[in-house]
Design an enzyme around this catalytic site. Structure first.
Site, mmCIF file in Angstrom:
data_model
loop_
_atom_site.group_PDB
_atom_site.id
_atom_site.type_symbol
_atom_site.label_atom_id
_atom_site.label_comp_id
_atom_site.label_asym_id
_atom_site.label_seq_id
_atom_site.Cartn_x
_atom_site.Cartn_y
_atom_site.Cartn_z
ATOM 1 N N ALA A 72 88.487 63.638 0.157
ATOM 2 C CA ALA A 72 88.504 64.770 1.080
ATOM 3 C C ALA A 72 87.814 65.973 0.454
ATOM 4 C CB ALA A 72 89.948 65.130 1.444
ATOM 5 N N CYS A 73 87.072 66.701 1.283
ATOM 6 C CA CYS A 73 86.445 67.948 0.853
ATOM 7 C C CYS A 73 86.753 68.990 1.929
ATOM 8 C CB CYS A 73 84.942 67.757 0.642
ATOM 9 S SG CYS A 73 84.036 67.293 2.135
ATOM 10 N N TYR A 74 85.879 69.956 2.122
ATOM 11 C CA TYR A 74 86.114 70.989 3.129
ATOM 12 C C TYR A 74 85.917 70.469 4.549
ATOM 13 C CZ TYR A 74 85.879 74.278 -0.765
ATOM 14 O OH TYR A 74 86.105 74.940 -1.937
#
Length: 109
Positions: free
Chosen positions: A63-65
């Site tokens: 997961a990232c932004y």
């Protein structure tokens, strides 16, 4: 799996319920402010330790932004021998609107 798969939050949640590992690649202050419950913060400093300690056959959700940077990170994990890797489409921003009760804060991992 020789490539990672992009998945929506609903699929990621189902995998989490089955024990998938979630890694959050956002910067440390942002991670500490709010992250998917149970997610581990992984960055350039601790990625080697994460890889050494990991079960390469266990499902991993990155997961990232917004779901962009996580694709590169997921591809990197596949190149390091991980066999079941997913990139969270929409990233943490979509996750927090879809599963607001599944968010934690602080540095606990």
């Amino acid at each position: 799996m020789s490539e990672f798969k992009r998945i929506p939050p609903e699929h990621a949640q189902a995998l989490r319920e089955q024990g998938a590992v979630v890694v959050d690649i956002r910067d440390q202050p942002t991670y500490a402010a709010g992250h998917i419950t149970g997610a581990q913060h992984v960055d350039n400093v601790n990625i080697a330790d994460f890889i050494r300690a990991a079960d390469l056959d266990a499902p991993v959700i990155v997961a990232c932004y917004h779901g962009n940077s996580s694709q590169s990170a997921a591809a990197y994990l596949v190149s390091q021998g991980f066999s079941d890797v997913y990139s969270l489409d929409g990233g943490f921003e979509l996750w927090r609107t879809t599963y607001p009760a599944e968010i934690s804060s602080g540095n606990s991992q």
